[in-house]
Design an enzyme around this catalytic site. Structure first.
Site, PDB file in Angstrom:
ATOM      1  N   ASP A 168      -0.496  -3.994  -4.055  1.00 27.31           N
ATOM      2  CA  ASP A 168      -1.633  -3.079  -4.113  1.00 27.31           C
ATOM      3  C   ASP A 168      -1.254  -1.675  -3.640  1.00 27.31           C
ATOM      4  O   ASP A 168      -1.717  -1.207  -2.595  1.00 27.31           O
ATOM      5  CB  ASP A 168      -2.822  -3.605  -3.319  1.00 27.31           C
ATOM      6  CG  ASP A 168      -4.148  -3.102  -3.912  1.00 27.31           C
ATOM      7  OD1 ASP A 168      -4.258  -3.035  -5.146  1.00 27.31           O
ATOM      8  OD2 ASP A 168      -5.071  -2.781  -3.145  1.00 27.31           O
ATOM      9  N   HIS A 221      -8.052  -5.126  -0.531  1.00 24.91           N
ATOM     10  CA  HIS A 221      -6.741  -4.489  -0.428  1.00 24.91           C
ATOM     11  C   HIS A 221      -5.725  -5.433   0.222  1.00 24.91           C
ATOM     12  O   HIS A 221      -4.607  -5.612  -0.274  1.00 24.91           O
ATOM     13  CB  HIS A 221      -6.903  -3.210   0.397  1.00 24.91           C
ATOM     14  CG  HIS A 221      -5.753  -2.253   0.310  1.00 24.91           C
ATOM     15  ND1 HIS A 221      -5.155  -1.893  -0.880  1.00 24.91           N
ATOM     16  CD2 HIS A 221      -5.098  -1.556   1.279  1.00 24.91           C
ATOM     17  CE1 HIS A 221      -4.185  -1.015  -0.646  1.00 24.91           C
ATOM     18  NE2 HIS A 221      -4.129  -0.808   0.661  1.00 24.91           N
ATOM     19  N   SER A 223       0.832  -1.201   0.000  1.00 21.98           N
ATOM     20  CA  SER A 223       0.000   0.000   0.000  1.00 21.98           C
ATOM     21  C   SER A 223       0.874   1.262   0.000  1.00 21.98           C
ATOM     22  O   SER A 223       1.604   1.512  -0.958  1.00 21.98           O
ATOM     23  CB  SER A 223      -0.960  -0.036   1.186  1.00 21.98           C
ATOM     24  OG  SER A 223      -1.932   0.976   1.084  1.00 21.98           O
TER      25      SER A 223
END
Length: 451
Positions: free
Chosen positions: A182, A252, A158
Site C-alpha cells: 500500500d 492501510h 507506505s
C-alpha cells in the site's frame, strides 16, 4: 585482596559476554517526539537465522565487523512508513520470523523512526529522499563486499515503498525485487515516475493496494498491482469515524497483514488479472489458462513464480477478495446457472458448501444477476474457506425487494466448478428455489453433454 585478584578477570569476562549478547532494538519514540518533530537518523538492524530474535546494528563503514552478515546470501530490506506516534511497528517481529522460516537470508530492518515520527507529514516525505540516499550508500558498500544487487529484495510499507523506489532508481533498476505494500498516496499522487515508485526501479516490482481512497496510491506502480477487495474498504475494518483511529489506518495497515498471511502458506490468495474490479466480481476474468501456463498469479511472497510472464505483460492489474481476519484467503468457484422461467428474473444468490460439519459460504450480492430462460448465467462465487470434499450444497435466491410478491426461480441446471480443481465440478438438475428459502441438496456428477 587475594579474592579480588581472582574475581576481577571473571567480572571482566562476564561484562564482555553481556556486551556480546546485547540486542539492538528498534527505536521507540512517543507522541512527544512527534509534536516537537524529529530529524532523520538511520539505523540498520541485521537479523539472520543465527540471531533471529536479536538485532545487531550495522555500520556503514565497517560491514565486515558483523560475522553473521553473509554477503553470498540474499538480503531482504524491510522499510517501514510514517510513524505519527513514534511507536515501533507491531508487525516487525512477525515479518522477520516468517521471512527467516522461508529462506536462509540476511534481513536488514531499516529503522528511520527518527525522521518518520513527526506531525508534519510534509517533512517526513522530504526525509524519504535522504533515507534512500543513505540506504543506497550502504548497498554500494555491500557490493564492494561481493553482494549481488539481483539478490536484494526490498519490502517497503507506505512511505517505505517509495524509499525502495528511490533506492532502486539510484542503483539503475538493478535490484532484484521491490514489494510495495500500500504505497503512500498523499504527496505522491500525480507525481512523475522519478518522484515515486515505478516499474523501472527493480527487475521485478509487485504492489499491493488496500486503501486507494485515502492513505494509499490508486494507480498501478509495478509490473503487477494487486487490488485486495478492489483496493478499498477492507472486510472487518471500521466503517464510521466513531471507531477512532482504526477508521483511518485499518485499511492501510491491512496490506502488511495480507503479506504476512502469504508468508505462512496456510493458504493462498489467487488473484485474477482483469481490467476492473467490477468485471472481476461479474465473473468475466476467471479463465486463468489464457494468462500463463501456471494460471493466474497468487498474491504475496510467492508471486515470483509468475515473474517472467508479468515482466513481459506489464502492467498487470489483478484482483482478489479476502476474509475479515486471518486466514484471509478465499476459495473461488465458477457457478453456471440455467433457468426455465418464462420471464427473466433478477436477484442475488447465496451458496453454502457442507462437509463433515464444516460450512463454507459465498454471497453473490455485489449487484443483481439476470436469469433468462435457457440462457446460462455465469457467476463468480468466493467462499470463506476451502472444503476438500463437498457433501451437500445449499442455495438461496433473493430479489432484495420486500414489497413485491415472492418469486420462484426454476433452475434447470446448476454447475459449480472449483477454479483450482476444475476436474471435479458439482452439478444438480431441476431445482425450484423459492425466494428467501434455502434449498439443500446433494450434488451429483455433471452430465458433460448438457454444458
Amino acid at each position: 585482596m587475594f579474592l579480588w585478584q581472582y574475581l576481577t578477570p571473571l567480572l571482566l569476562i562476564t561484562i564482555q559476554v553481556c556486551k556480546a549478547q546485547r540486542c539492538d532494538e528498534f527505536t521507540d519514540l512517543d507522541i512527544h517526539h512527534s509534536i516537537i518533530g524529529t530529524n532523520l537518523k538511520m539505523r540498520l538492524l541485521l537479523y539472520t537465522r543465527a540471531n533471529a530474535t536479536c538485532g545487531r546494528q550495522l555500520s556503514h563503514s565497517n560491514l565486515s565487523a558483523h560475522p553473521n552478515f553473509n554477503f553470498s546470501r540474499p538480503t531482504t530490506f524491510v522499510i517501514h512508513g510514517y510513524r505519527p506516534t513514534g511507536s515501533p511497528p507491531a508487525w516487525m517481529e512477525k515479518i522477520i520470523q516468517l521471512l527467516l522460516e522461508r529462506k536462509d537470508m540476511n534481513i536488514v530492518v531499516v529503522d528511520w523512526n527518527y525522521g518518520a515520527t513527526n506531525l508534519n507529514y510534509f517533512k517526513v516525505v522530504e526525509n524519504t529522499h535522504k533515507a534512500a540516499d543513505n540506504l543506497t550508500a550502504f548497498i554500494e558498500k555491500m557490493q564492494e563486499h561481493g553482494a549481488s544487487l539481483s539478490s536484494i529484495h526490498m519490502i517497503g510499507i507506505s512511505l517505505g515503498a517509495h524509499i525502495s523506489g528511490f533506492v532502486g532508481a539510484n542503483l539503475k533498476g538493478k535490484i532484484g525485487r521491490i514489494t510495495a505494500l500500500d504505497p503512500a498516496g498523499p504527496q505522491f499522487t500525480d507525481k512523475p515516475p522519478e518522484e515515486r515508485l515505478d516499474p523501472t526501479d527493480a527487475e521485478f516490482v509487485d504492489v499491493l493496494h488496500t486503501d486507494i481512497d485515502a492513505l494509499g496510491f490508486r494507480k498501478p506502480l509495478g509490473h503487477i498491482d494487486f487490488y485486495a477487495n478492489g483496493g478499498t474498504d477492507q472486510p472487518g475494518c471500521p466503517k464510521t469515524i466513531f471507531s477512532g483511529g482504526a477508521y483511518f489506518k485499518c485499511d492501510h495497515q491491512r496490506s502488511v497483514l495480507l503479506f504476512l498471511d502469504s508468508l505462512t502458506r496456510i493458504c493462498t490468495s489467487r488473484a485474477f488479472p482483469c481490467s476492473s474490479y467490477t468485471d472481476f466480481l461479474d465473473g468475466r476474468c476467471m479463465d486463468c489458462d489464457q494468462f500463463s501456463a501456471a494460471g493466474c498469479p497468487v498474491f504475496g511472497y510467492d508471486v515470483t513464480e509468475w515473474r517472467d510472464a508479468l515482466v513481459k505483460l506489464q502492467p498487470t492489474k489483478a484482483f482478489f477478495t479476502t476474509n475479515k481476519e486471518s486466514p484471509f484467503c478465499r476459495t473461488n468457484y465458477r457457478v453456471d446457472i440455467v433457468t426455465w422461467n418464462q420471464e427473466a428474473s433478477w436477484g442475488y444468490i447465496t451458496i453454502k458448501l457442507h462437509s463433515d460439519g464444516k460450512v463454507a459460504e459465498a454471497m453473490i450480492n455485489h449487484k443483481a444477476s439476470k436469469f433468462k430462460k435457457y440462457t446460462a448465467t455465469q457467476l463468480l462465487a468466493q467462499f470463506d474457506k476451502d472444503l476438500q470434499s463437498v457433501k451437500k450444497v445449499s442455495i438461496k435466491f433473493s430479489t432484495g425487494n420486500a414489497l413485491k410478491h415472492k418469486y420462484k426461480l426454476r433452475v434447470l441446471r446448476i454447475r459449480l466448478t472449483h477454479l483450482e480443481q476444475k476436474d471435479r465440478p458439482l452439478c444438480r438438475y431441476d431445482i425450484l428455489l423459492e425466494e428467501n428459502k434455502e434449498r439443500t441438496f446433494r450434488p451429483i456428477p455433471c452430465e458433460e453433454s448438457n454444458f
